[in-house]
Design an enzyme around this catalytic site. Structure first.
Site: not given
Ligand code: BG6
Length: 484
Positions: A180-181, A464, A332, A341, A243, A238
């Site tokens: 999960d980056h 927004r 959100k 942001k 995240h 997504d």
């Molecule tokens: C990904 C989503 O996991 O994260 C994308 O699939 C999103 O939709 C992206 O744009 C956002 O990553 P970051 O690192 O740009 O916040």
């Protein structure tokens, strides 16, 4: 940590993820000397290409400054260490070809253990056959094997369990690194230090002091080009279910016994287990419509014209434990909004009225991106003869505070962790299971499994978000502070 003789195989080497994230991160690590010394990088995908064509592509993915001759040389070394094999994902024989190639490389190593790391930059439809083929055809017998996989891990609780158990037939949890980056982002990693190394903050980190927490993701562009994938998944899968929920667990967890991976992940799981499934009444869904010359979601050719897929969602989660009981955590996220942001906003309760009236609440804001920063909104005396308070900020903007520091890319940090065998910033199986339990009921409701599909409210591209949002957060205790 992995020994020097390591081959990293990037599966899906001609796809979008490899291009945007995997190769730039691998090169970033290579440049900084963080990959094993004898590393070789092998691309694998369906597209047939010769070596030159492949190297040309690889170079086009990596940005370096024209006058940076050192980096140019390093890029040349990096491509020299890179090769490519074309083949299908389903066909075992193709993986035998890959193995032949890996063995040829391994013969050039002068003895010692040889490790293989397999990075899945792949569509989910081939996760299972690729897991199987790698295990059956490409598994190193005398070295370490690791796989790196990335979401989507299923679409709901059941499909996630099916996926996990299929992959588990071939790969052990210890060999599996689920990305999960967001867990590789500098400010997310900083949360552990911020929370547990500062008594000034940690002593007021609970329902007695905190009124509500918002974790917000905003992107200024729509689904441009990714409509096909997106429409199947929607904003909740997504962004929120992975995240933002990961960020929430780190904000809410108890102090782990140590920084060891299992200690951290045990605490995160404990938080997830204390969260009840999200209710419909705590959910606001939106979808963007065309505005200011930008197309609406449904105008995207790859999106069904009647799609009800949410491109914006706000949901409220409650953590049923003594620390957080009754404190709303509002997650959100939206596409096609007014800005880029990602931030966490912790709003404290009101001070007791009496000597002060109508003063702003304190807030601690952690801006994850862009322009990483932490600021604490506090009330100060207005300078002068009168005794009046005004809201101001203690500001720790990274660019100002740490001039020469290069903040690593999330993927660099995570791939380095894989090389070191550190699982702390990867998602454990049970985390996924609990994360899906929290979100599956509303996802099924959104998809019409309870009858009628809910219709998301519309918001203009570049705005927004839905106008209903202000009331949504106010109803959950958020009071706008005057200094915004
Ligand atoms: C990904 C989503 O996991 O994260 C994308 O699939 C999103 O939709 C992206 O744009 C956002 O990553 P970051 O690192 O740009 O916040």
């Amino acid at each position: 940590a992995l020994t020097d003789n390591t081959i990293i195989v990037v599966l899906g080497a001609s796809g979008d993820l490899a291009k945007k994230k995997t190769f730039p991160a691998l090169f970033g690590l290579y440049k900084a000397g963080y990959l094993p010394r004898g590393v070789r990088i092998v691309g694998y995908a369906r597209t047939k290409m010769d070596k030159d064509e492949y190297h040309k592509r690889q170079v086009s993915y990596i940005k370096i400054k024209d006058d940076d001759t050192k980096a140019q040389e390093q890029l040349k070394e990096f491509t020299d260490a890179s090769t490519y094999v074309a083949g299908s994902y389903e066909d075992g024989a193709a993986f035998d070809e890959l193995t032949k190639h890996l063995e040829e490389i391994e013969e050039t190593y002068k003895g010692g253990q040889v490790n293989r790391v397999f990075y899945f930059a792949l569509p989910p439809s081939v996760f299972i056959p690729v897991s199987k083929n790698l295990k059956e055809h490409c598994y190193a017998k005398d070295g370490d094997n690791r796989i790196i996989v990335e979401k989507p891990f299923g679409k709901d609780l059941q499909s996630c369990r099916e996926l996990i158990s299929s992959i588990r037939q071939y790969w052990h949890e210890d060999e599996t690194y689920r990305i999960d980056h967001y867990l590789g982002k500098e400010m997310v990693k900083n949360l552990l230090v911020l929370r547990f190394a500062n008594i000034a903050l940690s002593s007021a980190w609970d329902k007695n002091s905190i009124s509500n927490v918002q974790i917000t993701f905003k992107e200024p562009f729509g689904t441009e080009g990714r409509g096909g994938y997106f429409d199947e998944f929607g904003i909740i899968r997504d962004i929120l279910q992975n995240h933002l929920l990961q960020v929430l667990t780190i904000i809410a967890m108890e102090r782990p016994v140590s920084f060891a991976a299992e200690d951290i992940r045990d605490e995160k799981v404990r938080v997830l287990r204390a969260i009840s499934p999200i209710e419909k009444k705590d959910t606001l869904l939106g979808q963007y419509v065309g505005a200011n010359g930008k197309p609406g979601y449904r105008d995207d050719d790859s999106v069904p014209p009647q799609s009800n897929c949410p491109t914006f969602a706000a949901t409220t989660l409650y953590i049923n434990n003594p620390r957080w009981e009754g404190v709303p955590f509002i997650l959100k996220a939206g596409k096609a909004l007014n800005e880029a942001k990602v931030e966490v906003r912790i709003q404290y309760k009101d001070v007791t009225q009496g000597i002060f009236k109508d003063i702003s609440r304190d807030e601690l804001v952690v801006r994850i991106q862009p322009k990483e920063s932490i600021y604490l909104k506090l009330n100060m005396k207005t300078p002068g003869l009168q005794m009046r308070a005004f809201p101001t900020e203690m500001d720790l903007t990274y660019q100002r505070r740490f001039e020469a520091t290069n903040i690593p890319e999330a993927y660099e940090s995570l791939i380095r962790d894989v090389m070191r065998g550190d699982h702390s910033n990867f998602v454990r199986e049970d985390e996924l299971d609990h994360a899906w339990k929290i979100f599956t009921p509303i996802l099924h409701w959104i998809e019409g499994k309870d009858g009628q599909r809910p219709t998301p409210v519309s918001y203009p591209y570049g705005s927004r978000g839905p106008k209903e949002l202000e009331k949504f957060v106010a109803d959950r205790g958020y009071k706008r502070t005057t200094a915004e």
